[in-house]
Design an enzyme around this catalytic site. Structure first.
Site: not given
Ligand code: NDP
Length: 459
Positions: A43, A48, A51, A177, A181, A436, A441
């Site tokens: 993080c 986080c 980012k 996410y 982002e 306001h 709101e």
């Molecule tokens: P996520 O789990 O959010 O998303 C992974 C994405 O990758 C999904 O869209 C998934 O698709 C896709 N995916 C998975 N496997 C494959 C594959 N083999 N080929 C193509 N696409 C694939 O992971 P992130 O890496 O974005 O983030 C990890 C975690 O970190 C998040 O879950 C979150 O909890 C945390 N995070 C939080 C943030 C915040 O609070 N703002 C910011 C960044 C990260 P599908 O949906 O189809 O499985």
């Protein structure tokens, strides 16, 4: 006096590990923490915090544009990537120092090095064998890259914080996410961005209306968001990379970012040999008290793969430290109504249930939606819109979900999360006076539920 060297030995000084160490030490435990990379974990160092700094940086492009409608003329603009990276890194180094001091001031011993578990009460680190009454594994996670041809040409989110050169054309693969982002960050900073998601709609798990709204807004900003797009392989020709899609098309880029999820960091930690059971995806299995299959070994945070969010790891760490060394909390850690934000552009934030999940749980719902042009954009000329949605269980009148896309969505939904956690009803939302003029709101002035012709199918 215990015969162990420590009461608690923590592996990993990320968000969860640092919090558990500090609270345990404050409760009188003798604590050591081993870290082999950087204090503060993902993080603070490659997640986080940097980012969000990049998100701020990327917003300036639009803000310079917006300023004109308010009478400002902004002269020649240019963006210098190395300056942003260097300033970000200096800030992260400052935070590393703070984390180290927090631990030292709490009386936690810090051991530089990679620790491995020997058995239920012993670890090995920097050539030393150390014993502890309790061991806590808080090693976090790491990006997952699917096994496709040319994967070595892709970068992961860790790399994005240290790129030497700013790429002109970026392909972002994934629909979670991180992908959403970084698509926004890179676009805002001036790259041409294509985002490829394998399924019919990105951000699975978020409310469907919110997901659709965001895709529309991102496309309006010029991001080429493509759904049902699967990358077969990545090729490098000269200095260019080509994402080859399953439909036969290819997309040229200077950088291909894979943001396809994260996996638990449990390799080569000695866990299996010590008898710690892992799930199929490598995450550590724990019970309600964060105990692994070896009762003196505990685990929290991303490595248990429950909810991969920093505040959740912090909460789990506090819960566990109190349970082990203070008064056991009255109830298990509560995963209900965890708010979260995606720092996309515009930002998203949610707390509670999606409409589809609420429908499954409660049946009849009242759904309130407000979509509008934020006041700032009446003069700025920007086409960006905002979206808000409340989901109410008709039988109890309780608000069971709140979702927003728009500026400061995270700041707004954090406040609403308290009300929703307390079980506030729609009548109580309505009885709350708005501030306001704000966007927030809207959440207390939505009076007419939307009429749905058909119930939405469950996700
Ligand atoms: P996520 O789990 O959010 O998303 C992974 C994405 O990758 C999904 O869209 C998934 O698709 C896709 N995916 C998975 N496997 C494959 C594959 N083999 N080929 C193509 N696409 C694939 O992971 P992130 O890496 O974005 O983030 C990890 C975690 O970190 C998040 O879950 C979150 O909890 C945390 N995070 C939080 C943030 C915040 O609070 N703002 C910011 C960044 C990260 P599908 O949906 O189809 O499985």
């Amino acid at each position: 006096m215990s015969s162990y060297d420590y009461d608690l030995f923590v592996i990993g000084a990320g968000s969860g590990g640092v919090r558990a160490s500090r609270i345990a030490a404050q409760l009188g435990a003798r604590v050591a923490v081993a870290e082999d990379r950087f204090y503060g974990g993902t993080c603070v160092n490659i997640g986080c915090v940097p980012k969000k700094l990049f998100v701020y940086a990327s917003h300036f492009a639009e803000e310079f544009e917006d300023a004109a409608g308010f009478g400002w003329s902004v002269g020649e603009r240019s963006f210098d990537w190395p300056t942003l990276v260097a300033n970000k890194t200096a800030e992260i180094e400052r935070l590393n120092g703070i984390y180290e001091r927090i631990l030292k001031n709490a009386g936690v011993e810090i051991i530089d090095g990679r620790a491995t578990v020997v058995d239920g009460h012993a670890v090995e680190v920097a050539g030393r064998r150390i014993t502890a009454k309790h061991i806590l594994v808080a090693t976090g996670g790491k990006p997952f890259l699917p096994d496709i041809r040319g994967r070595e040409h892709a970068v992961i989110s860790d790399d994005m914080f240290y790129l030497e050169k700013f790429p002109k054309r970026v392909v972002v693969v994934g629909g979670g996410y991180i992908a959403v982002e970084f698509a926004g960050i890179m676009k805002g900073l001036g790259a041409e961005v294509t985002q490829l998601y394998r399924g019919p709609h990105f951000l699975r798990g978020f409310d469907d209306d919110l997901r659709q709204f965001l895709a529309t807004e991102m496309r309006k900003k010029g991001i080429d968001v493509r759904f049902n797009s699967t990358v077969e392989c990545i090729e490098k020709r000269g200095d260019e990379y080509f994402a080859e899609l399953s439909n036969g098309r290819e997309i040229a880029a200077d950088l291909v970012l894979y943001a396809t999820g994260r996996v638990a960091k449990t390799e080569n930690l000695g866990l299996e040999q010590a008898g710690v059971e892992l799930a199929d995806n490598g995450a550590i299995k724990v019970d309600d008290a964060f105990r692994t299959s070896v009762p003196s070994i505990h685990a929290i945070g991303d490595v248990i793969d429950r909810v991969q969010l920093t505040p959740v790891a912090l909460g789990e760490g506090m819960w566990l430290a109190r349970h082990l060394f203070g008064e056991t909390p009255a109830a298990p850690f509560d995963y209900d109504n965890i708010p979260s934000a995606v720092f996309s552009q515009p930002a998203l934030a949610s707390v509670g249930l999606t409409e589809a999940a609420a429908h499954d749980r409660y049946g009849e719902l009242d759904v309130y939606i407000s979509e509008f042009r934020p006041m700032k954009h009446t003069l700025s000329g920007s086409e960006e819109r905002s979206f808000m949605k409340l989901i109410v269980d008709k039988a109890s009148d309780r608000v069971v979900g709140a979702h927003m896309a728009g500026p400061e969505a995270g700041e707004i939904v954090q406040g609403l999360a308290i009300a929703i956690k307390m079980g506030a009803t729609k009548a109580q939302f309505d009885a709350t006076i708005g501030i306001h003029p704000t966007a927030a709101e809207e959440f207390v002035t939505m009076r007419e539920p939307v009429v749905r012709e058909v119930d939405k199918a469950a996700e």
